[in-house]
Design a protein around this motif. Structure first.
Motif, PDB file in Angstrom:
ATOM      1  N   ASP A 103       6.653   0.023 -27.549  1.00 43.64           N
ATOM      2  CA  ASP A 103       5.568   0.400 -26.739  1.00 43.64           C
ATOM      3  C   ASP A 103       4.802   1.038 -25.173  1.00 43.64           C
ATOM      4  O   ASP A 103       6.329   1.955 -25.239  1.00 43.64           O
ATOM      5  CB  ASP A 103       5.016  -0.990 -26.182  1.00 43.64           C
ATOM      6  CG  ASP A 103       6.285  -1.764 -25.059  1.00 43.64           C
ATOM      7  OD1 ASP A 103       7.306  -0.728 -24.530  1.00 43.64           O
ATOM      8  OD2 ASP A 103       6.387  -2.866 -24.784  1.00 43.64           O
ATOM      9  N   ARG A 104       4.177   1.338 -24.846  1.00 48.42           N
ATOM     10  CA  ARG A 104       3.911   2.341 -23.693  1.00 48.42           C
ATOM     11  C   ARG A 104       5.142   2.312 -22.863  1.00 48.42           C
ATOM     12  O   ARG A 104       5.728   3.194 -22.073  1.00 48.42           O
ATOM     13  CB  ARG A 104       2.796   1.765 -23.124  1.00 48.42           C
ATOM     14  CG  ARG A 104       2.196   3.011 -22.072  1.00 48.42           C
ATOM     15  CD  ARG A 104       1.879   4.177 -22.587  1.00 48.42           C
ATOM     16  NE  ARG A 104       2.354   5.681 -22.119  1.00 48.42           N
ATOM     17  CZ  ARG A 104       2.180   6.574 -22.317  1.00 48.42           C
ATOM     18  NH1 ARG A 104       1.938   6.607 -23.763  1.00 48.42           N
ATOM     19  NH2 ARG A 104       3.127   7.899 -21.879  1.00 48.42           N
ATOM     20  N   ARG A 105       6.200   0.721 -22.325  1.00 53.26           N
ATOM     21  CA  ARG A 105       6.623   0.584 -21.838  1.00 53.26           C
ATOM     22  C   ARG A 105       7.742   1.765 -21.624  1.00 53.26           C
ATOM     23  O   ARG A 105       8.511   2.328 -21.965  1.00 53.26           O
ATOM     24  CB  ARG A 105       6.919  -0.293 -21.017  1.00 53.26           C
ATOM     25  CG  ARG A 105       8.395  -0.594 -19.591  1.00 53.26           C
ATOM     26  CD  ARG A 105       8.456  -2.032 -19.234  1.00 53.26           C
ATOM     27  NE  ARG A 105       9.549  -2.239 -19.584  1.00 53.26           N
ATOM     28  CZ  ARG A 105      10.416  -3.590 -20.044  1.00 53.26           C
ATOM     29  NH1 ARG A 105       9.048  -4.023 -20.753  1.00 53.26           N
ATOM     30  NH2 ARG A 105      11.354  -3.686 -20.788  1.00 53.26           N
ATOM     31  N   GLN A 111      10.706   8.663 -21.524  1.00 52.47           N
ATOM     32  CA  GLN A 111      10.115   9.995 -21.032  1.00 52.47           C
ATOM     33  C   GLN A 111      10.648  10.777 -20.234  1.00 52.47           C
ATOM     34  O   GLN A 111      11.120  11.836 -19.537  1.00 52.47           O
ATOM     35  CB  GLN A 111       8.671  10.000 -20.870  1.00 52.47           C
ATOM     36  CG  GLN A 111       7.989  10.968 -20.585  1.00 52.47           C
ATOM     37  CD  GLN A 111       8.110  12.840 -20.838  1.00 52.47           C
ATOM     38  OE1 GLN A 111       7.807  12.132 -22.223  1.00 52.47           O
ATOM     39  NE2 GLN A 111       9.190  13.471 -20.903  1.00 52.47           N
ATOM     40  N   ALA A 112      11.213   9.436 -19.061  1.00 51.84           N
ATOM     41  CA  ALA A 112      11.557   8.860 -18.200  1.00 51.84           C
ATOM     42  C   ALA A 112      13.092  10.052 -18.084  1.00 51.84           C
ATOM     43  O   ALA A 112      14.002  10.029 -17.092  1.00 51.84           O
ATOM     44  CB  ALA A 112      11.615   7.920 -16.742  1.00 51.84           C
ATOM     45  N   LEU A 113      13.551   9.241 -19.139  1.00 51.51           N
ATOM     46  CA  LEU A 113      14.774   9.544 -19.299  1.00 51.51           C
ATOM     47  C   LEU A 113      15.595  11.009 -20.008  1.00 51.51           C
ATOM     48  O   LEU A 113      16.436  11.819 -19.339  1.00 51.51           O
ATOM     49  CB  LEU A 113      15.658   8.941 -20.606  1.00 51.51           C
ATOM     50  CG  LEU A 113      16.875   9.586 -21.274  1.00 51.51           C
ATOM     51  CD1 LEU A 113      18.292   8.540 -19.835  1.00 51.51           C
ATOM     52  CD2 LEU A 113      17.159   7.652 -22.360  1.00 51.51           C
ATOM     53  N   ASP A 122       9.154  18.738 -16.168  1.00 50.54           N
ATOM     54  CA  ASP A 122       7.929  18.035 -17.154  1.00 50.54           C
ATOM     55  C   ASP A 122       7.616  18.424 -18.208  1.00 50.54           C
ATOM     56  O   ASP A 122       7.652  19.480 -18.634  1.00 50.54           O
ATOM     57  CB  ASP A 122       6.720  17.432 -16.400  1.00 50.54           C
ATOM     58  CG  ASP A 122       5.473  16.923 -16.680  1.00 50.54           C
ATOM     59  OD1 ASP A 122       6.084  16.133 -17.845  1.00 50.54           O
ATOM     60  OD2 ASP A 122       4.262  16.820 -16.262  1.00 50.54           O
ATOM     61  N   HIS A 123       8.002  17.440 -20.197  1.00 48.88           N
ATOM     62  CA  HIS A 123       7.645  17.802 -20.798  1.00 48.88           C
ATOM     63  C   HIS A 123       6.294  16.670 -21.365  1.00 48.88           C
ATOM     64  O   HIS A 123       6.635  16.829 -22.285  1.00 48.88           O
ATOM     65  CB  HIS A 123       9.157  17.702 -21.789  1.00 48.88           C
ATOM     66  CG  HIS A 123      10.095  18.147 -20.737  1.00 48.88           C
ATOM     67  ND1 HIS A 123       9.922  19.190 -21.981  1.00 48.88           N
ATOM     68  CD2 HIS A 123      10.897  17.686 -20.219  1.00 48.88           C
ATOM     69  CE1 HIS A 123      11.781  19.468 -21.298  1.00 48.88           C
ATOM     70  NE2 HIS A 123      12.179  18.851 -20.651  1.00 48.88           N
ATOM     71  N   GLY A 124       5.436  16.006 -20.796  1.00 49.85           N
ATOM     72  CA  GLY A 124       4.584  15.600 -21.300  1.00 49.85           C
ATOM     73  C   GLY A 124       3.276  16.254 -21.303  1.00 49.85           C
ATOM     74  O   GLY A 124       2.437  15.918 -22.082  1.00 49.85           O
TER      75      GLY A 124
END
Length: 124
Positions: A103-105, A111-113, A122-124
């Protein structure tokens, strides 16, 4: 380091929880839910000592047991072994997780890890 059988891993978990210099009686109490005989626990402890995971010191009429491998070190080793054996790469592992419906969480936590591990880039 080698992967431990589940039974020996349970003994290590008990030692990690109880800390260095754990008396045998305390180990027996922690491991009681498994229903293992004292001889069975002795066998597991002897194996763990032989493998270099645990040290044993005689004190009075009993033994004191100390884990020589940190929980975090074993978990890191075991995680790498599982990912390598079952998935071949971390990417394949995450892809398998994603197919099961992250899920999104979950994605935000991953992503935070990744950001933390890569020094905040930032790899987003």
């Amino acid at each position: 380091m080698k992967r431990l059988p589940d039974t020996e891993l349970e003994v290590m978990k008990a030692l990690w929880t109880s800390g260095p210099g754990t008396p045998r009686a305390q180990l027996d109490q922690i491991l009681a839910p498994f229903g293992w005989s004292p001889n069975t626990i002795n066998t597991y402890l002897t194996r763990l000592v032989a493998k270099g995971f645990v040290s044993v010191r005689r004190e009075g009429r009993g033994n004191l047991y100390t884990p020589l491998i940190l929980r975090d070190d074993y978990q890191a080793f075991d995680s790498r072994a599982v990912v390598s054996r079952l998935y071949g790469s971390p990417r394949n592992f995450v892809a398998a997780l994603a197919r099961e419906g992250l899920d999104r969480r979950d994605l935000d936590e991953l992503q935070a890890l990744l950001n933390e591990l890569s020094g905040g880039r930032d790899h987003g």
